[in-house]
Scaffold this motif. Structure first.
Motif, PDB file in Angstrom:
ATOM      1  N   SER A 124     -17.649 -47.157  29.283  1.00 49.72           N
ATOM      2  CA  SER A 124     -18.618 -47.927  28.141  1.00 49.72           C
ATOM      3  C   SER A 124     -18.968 -49.475  28.452  1.00 49.72           C
ATOM      4  CB  SER A 124     -17.953 -47.948  26.899  1.00 49.72           C
ATOM      5  OG  SER A 124     -17.730 -46.613  25.901  1.00 49.72           O
ATOM      6  N   ASN A 125     -18.502 -49.764  29.713  1.00 53.30           N
ATOM      7  CA  ASN A 125     -18.367 -51.259  30.146  1.00 53.30           C
ATOM      8  C   ASN A 125     -19.735 -51.648  30.621  1.00 53.30           C
ATOM      9  OD1 ASN A 125     -17.430 -53.813  30.293  1.00 53.30           O
ATOM     10  ND2 ASN A 125     -16.486 -53.384  32.470  1.00 53.30           N
ATOM     11  N   LYS A 126     -20.846 -51.294  29.810  1.00 55.41           N
ATOM     12  CA  LYS A 126     -22.002 -51.792  30.290  1.00 55.41           C
ATOM     13  C   LYS A 126     -23.046 -51.706  29.090  1.00 55.41           C
ATOM     14  CE  LYS A 126     -25.513 -50.937  33.985  1.00 55.41           C
ATOM     15  NZ  LYS A 126     -25.978 -50.083  34.991  1.00 55.41           N
ATOM     16  N   GLU A 127     -23.803 -52.813  28.916  1.00 49.31           N
ATOM     17  CA  GLU A 127     -24.738 -52.910  27.630  1.00 49.31           C
ATOM     18  C   GLU A 127     -26.048 -52.146  28.121  1.00 49.31           C
ATOM     19  OE1 GLU A 127     -26.601 -56.286  24.674  1.00 49.31           O
ATOM     20  OE2 GLU A 127     -25.341 -56.811  26.336  1.00 49.31           O
ATOM     21  N   GLY A 128     -26.545 -51.677  26.802  1.00 46.04           N
ATOM     22  CA  GLY A 128     -27.804 -50.780  27.240  1.00 46.04           C
ATOM     23  C   GLY A 128     -27.834 -49.316  27.503  1.00 46.04           C
ATOM     24  N   ILE A 129     -26.713 -48.838  27.887  1.00 44.08           N
ATOM     25  CA  ILE A 129     -26.520 -47.402  28.258  1.00 44.08           C
ATOM     26  C   ILE A 129     -26.739 -46.589  27.099  1.00 44.08           C
ATOM     27  CG2 ILE A 129     -25.341 -47.871  30.203  1.00 44.08           C
ATOM     28  CD1 ILE A 129     -22.635 -47.201  28.631  1.00 44.08           C
ATOM     29  N   ASN A 130     -26.461 -47.008  25.693  1.00 43.95           N
ATOM     30  CA  ASN A 130     -26.837 -46.093  24.730  1.00 43.95           C
ATOM     31  C   ASN A 130     -27.098 -47.265  23.628  1.00 43.95           C
ATOM     32  OD1 ASN A 130     -24.210 -47.326  23.652  1.00 43.95           O
ATOM     33  ND2 ASN A 130     -23.329 -45.373  23.623  1.00 43.95           N
ATOM     34  N   GLY A 148     -26.281 -47.007   2.922  1.00 41.87           N
ATOM     35  CA  GLY A 148     -26.829 -45.827   1.973  1.00 41.87           C
ATOM     36  C   GLY A 148     -27.802 -44.926   2.758  1.00 41.87           C
ATOM     37  N   GLN A 149     -27.884 -45.045   4.188  1.00 42.12           N
ATOM     38  CA  GLN A 149     -28.977 -44.270   4.752  1.00 42.12           C
ATOM     39  C   GLN A 149     -28.302 -43.092   5.729  1.00 42.12           C
ATOM     40  OE1 GLN A 149     -32.009 -44.901   4.818  1.00 42.12           O
ATOM     41  NE2 GLN A 149     -32.099 -46.827   3.521  1.00 42.12           N
ATOM     42  N   THR A 150     -28.957 -42.349   6.270  1.00 39.20           N
ATOM     43  CA  THR A 150     -28.669 -41.255   7.201  1.00 39.20           C
ATOM     44  C   THR A 150     -28.843 -41.688   8.569  1.00 39.20           C
ATOM     45  OG1 THR A 150     -29.315 -39.876   5.476  1.00 39.20           O
ATOM     46  CG2 THR A 150     -29.087 -38.555   7.465  1.00 39.20           C
ATOM     47  N   VAL A 151     -27.644 -41.426   9.267  1.00 44.86           N
ATOM     48  CA  VAL A 151     -27.677 -41.809  10.628  1.00 44.86           C
ATOM     49  C   VAL A 151     -27.291 -40.574  11.600  1.00 44.86           C
ATOM     50  CG1 VAL A 151     -26.558 -43.290  12.555  1.00 44.86           C
ATOM     51  CG2 VAL A 151     -27.155 -44.070  10.133  1.00 44.86           C
ATOM     52  N   SER A 152     -27.820 -40.173  12.600  1.00 43.20           N
ATOM     53  CA  SER A 152     -27.494 -39.121  13.447  1.00 43.20           C
ATOM     54  C   SER A 152     -26.533 -39.417  14.584  1.00 43.20           C
ATOM     55  CB  SER A 152     -28.579 -38.232  13.903  1.00 43.20           C
ATOM     56  OG  SER A 152     -29.306 -38.983  15.085  1.00 43.20           O
ATOM     57  N   THR A 160     -19.451 -39.831  19.965  1.00 43.51           N
ATOM     58  CA  THR A 160     -20.453 -40.522  19.319  1.00 43.51           C
ATOM     59  C   THR A 160     -20.240 -40.574  17.929  1.00 43.51           C
ATOM     60  OG1 THR A 160     -21.938 -38.097  18.987  1.00 43.51           O
ATOM     61  CG2 THR A 160     -22.309 -39.702  20.798  1.00 43.51           C
ATOM     62  N   GLU A 161     -19.608 -39.762  17.454  1.00 46.01           N
ATOM     63  CA  GLU A 161     -19.078 -40.061  15.831  1.00 46.01           C
ATOM     64  C   GLU A 161     -18.078 -41.185  15.771  1.00 46.01           C
ATOM     65  OE1 GLU A 161     -16.977 -38.231  11.733  1.00 46.01           O
ATOM     66  OE2 GLU A 161     -17.579 -36.943  13.417  1.00 46.01           O
ATOM     67  N   LEU A 162     -17.159 -41.025  16.830  1.00 46.30           N
ATOM     68  CA  LEU A 162     -16.104 -42.005  16.873  1.00 46.30           C
ATOM     69  C   LEU A 162     -16.801 -43.407  16.941  1.00 46.30           C
ATOM     70  CD1 LEU A 162     -12.951 -42.458  16.608  1.00 46.30           C
ATOM     71  CD2 LEU A 162     -12.986 -42.225  19.013  1.00 46.30           C
ATOM     72  N   GLN A 163     -17.597 -43.520  17.881  1.00 48.89           N
ATOM     73  CA  GLN A 163     -18.254 -44.742  18.337  1.00 48.89           C
ATOM     74  C   GLN A 163     -19.060 -45.520  17.235  1.00 48.89           C
ATOM     75  OE1 GLN A 163     -21.428 -45.147  21.848  1.00 48.89           O
ATOM     76  NE2 GLN A 163     -19.519 -46.307  22.599  1.00 48.89           N
ATOM     77  N   GLY A 200     -30.652 -43.279  14.911  1.00 48.23           N
ATOM     78  CA  GLY A 200     -29.801 -42.272  15.256  1.00 48.23           C
ATOM     79  C   GLY A 200     -29.188 -42.825  16.790  1.00 48.23           C
ATOM     80  N   LEU A 201     -28.021 -42.282  17.149  1.00 45.50           N
ATOM     81  CA  LEU A 201     -27.329 -42.913  18.415  1.00 45.50           C
ATOM     82  C   LEU A 201     -27.967 -41.970  19.547  1.00 45.50           C
ATOM     83  CD1 LEU A 201     -23.850 -43.862  19.082  1.00 45.50           C
ATOM     84  CD2 LEU A 201     -24.828 -42.214  20.546  1.00 45.50           C
ATOM     85  N   VAL A 202     -28.276 -42.501  20.559  1.00 47.88           N
ATOM     86  CA  VAL A 202     -28.740 -41.664  21.542  1.00 47.88           C
ATOM     87  C   VAL A 202     -28.280 -42.724  22.970  1.00 47.88           C
ATOM     88  CG1 VAL A 202     -30.724 -40.779  20.626  1.00 47.88           C
ATOM     89  CG2 VAL A 202     -30.761 -43.038  21.892  1.00 47.88           C
ATOM     90  N   PRO A 203     -28.218 -41.861  24.154  1.00 50.05           N
ATOM     91  CA  PRO A 203     -27.910 -42.513  25.400  1.00 50.05           C
ATOM     92  C   PRO A 203     -29.261 -42.635  25.992  1.00 50.05           C
ATOM     93  CG  PRO A 203     -27.633 -40.156  25.559  1.00 50.05           C
ATOM     94  CD  PRO A 203     -27.883 -40.554  24.165  1.00 50.05           C
TER      95      PRO A 203
END
Length: 333
Positions: A124-130, A148-152, A160-163, A200-203
């Motif tokens: 994880s040691n880099k900004e912008g990878i996800n 109150g929102q939905t996130v994926s 990804t859930e843990l992060q 949503g979280l994406v790489p």
């Protein structure tokens, strides 16, 4: 903590057929502790599960550059939904190797599945990878706006859930303040644009692809706090049974991935050139992405595994700590 409900049946079936894990593909040329090489003239067939994202580029580089062929491996690459699915396919024997994460591995072994990490892939040691991506003009500009929102995430009970849980907690949101749902990485942009989810979280490359579609990243989860910055991300894995029965195949796979990762680090253009062959990136967009933080020393990272386990217990992804994490790491040649 159990896996998400749709994975439970797969786990139950997988546990029943653990002993079959080493039986897929051509007959491996293995020997207990002897010569850890294969004959390229008689390659061993293996299937490797992975996702269409930049973190997995070394797998495609190894295939393209002939590193697998040189090691006596005939590799078929299969796209999977996520690491939680991939690890069940390792046990069933549908896959011999798969990308996943320490979160996937520790969740699976807590359910009785026998798995081993054979190589670290990225950290994880880099900004912008996800990133957490949202639609421009939607009013979602910070994590607080997701209350109150939905996130994926791509899969629940995953890294990804843990992060997301850890980063959102750092920003003041607890698990009950938002809803997490599963959306595969390639579908997140459309889900956000259509209003089915707020973010949503994406790489990468999906951050760069999303930027061309009116989406913007509101958070860099990889560096949202010190724990995340020090966390491993992608691992390459097999079943314990397959590793024990086929040590020469595991060693050959790791050597090929070592060569490919070295090339990715020493010549980033190799990554740029391979990305359009297994993602939807154009060559122009491939040149713009933030490349992953590939790990040169692929030795399984037990300190990172410990950090991951501690966070899993904290956020309820694991009921209790596991003993002796070294048993889930391949011991090498």
């Amino acid at each position: 903590m159990a896996f998400s409900r749709k994975h439970m049946a797969a786990f139950a079936a997988a546990i029943l057929i653990t002993g079959l894990a080493g039986c897929s593909g051509s007959s491996p040329q293995s020997g207990g502790g002897g010569d850890q090489t294969l004959d390229p003239a008689s390659p061993v067939a293996i299937t490797v599960g992975t996702l269409p994202a930049g973190d997995y580029a070394p797998l495609y580089i190894a295939q393209d550059q002939g590193f697998f062929e040189d090691e006596g491996l005939d590799v078929t690459i299969e796209t999977i939904a996520g690491g939680a699915v991939g690890v069940t396919q390792l046990i069933s024997g549908d896959l011999q190797f798969s990308s996943a994460t320490w979160t996937n591995i520790l969740s699976a072994v807590s359910q009785g599945l026998e798995l081993q990490v054979v190589r670290e892939g990225t950290d994880s040691n880099k900004e912008g990878i996800n990133g957490i991506i949202a639609a421009e003009g939607s009013g979602i500009e910070s994590i607080e706006d997701l209350r109150g929102q939905t996130v994926s995430v791509n899969t629940l009970q995953s890294a990804t859930e843990l992060q997301v849980r850890d980063c959102f907690a750092s920003a003041g949101l607890e698990p009950g303040d938002y809803e997490l749902v599963e959306v595969p990485f390639p579908e997140v942009g459309a889900a956000v644009s259509q209003g089915r989810i707020a973010a949503g979280l994406v790489p990468e490359p999906f951050i760069t692809i999303g930027a061309s579609q009116g989406l913007t990243s509101i958070l860099a989860p990889s560096v949202c706090n010190d724990d995340q910055r020090n966390s491993p991300i992608v691992t390459w894995n097999t079943s314990k049974a397959y590793a024990e029965q086929n040590p020469a195949v595991v060693a050959a796979f790791v050597r090929a991935m070592d060569k490919a990762t070295e090339l990715a680090l020493d010549d980033p253009d190799t990554v740029t050139e391979i990305l359009p062959t297994f993602t939807t990136l154009t060559p122009e967009l491939a040149a713009q992405i933030t490349q992953p933080s590939f790990v040169r020393d692929g030795t399984p990272n037990l300190d990172g595994a410990q950090l991951t386990m501690d966070l899993m217990v904290e956020y309820g992804l694991l009921d209790a700590p596991l003993d002796d994490l070294s048993q889930y790491a391949w011991q090498g040649e």
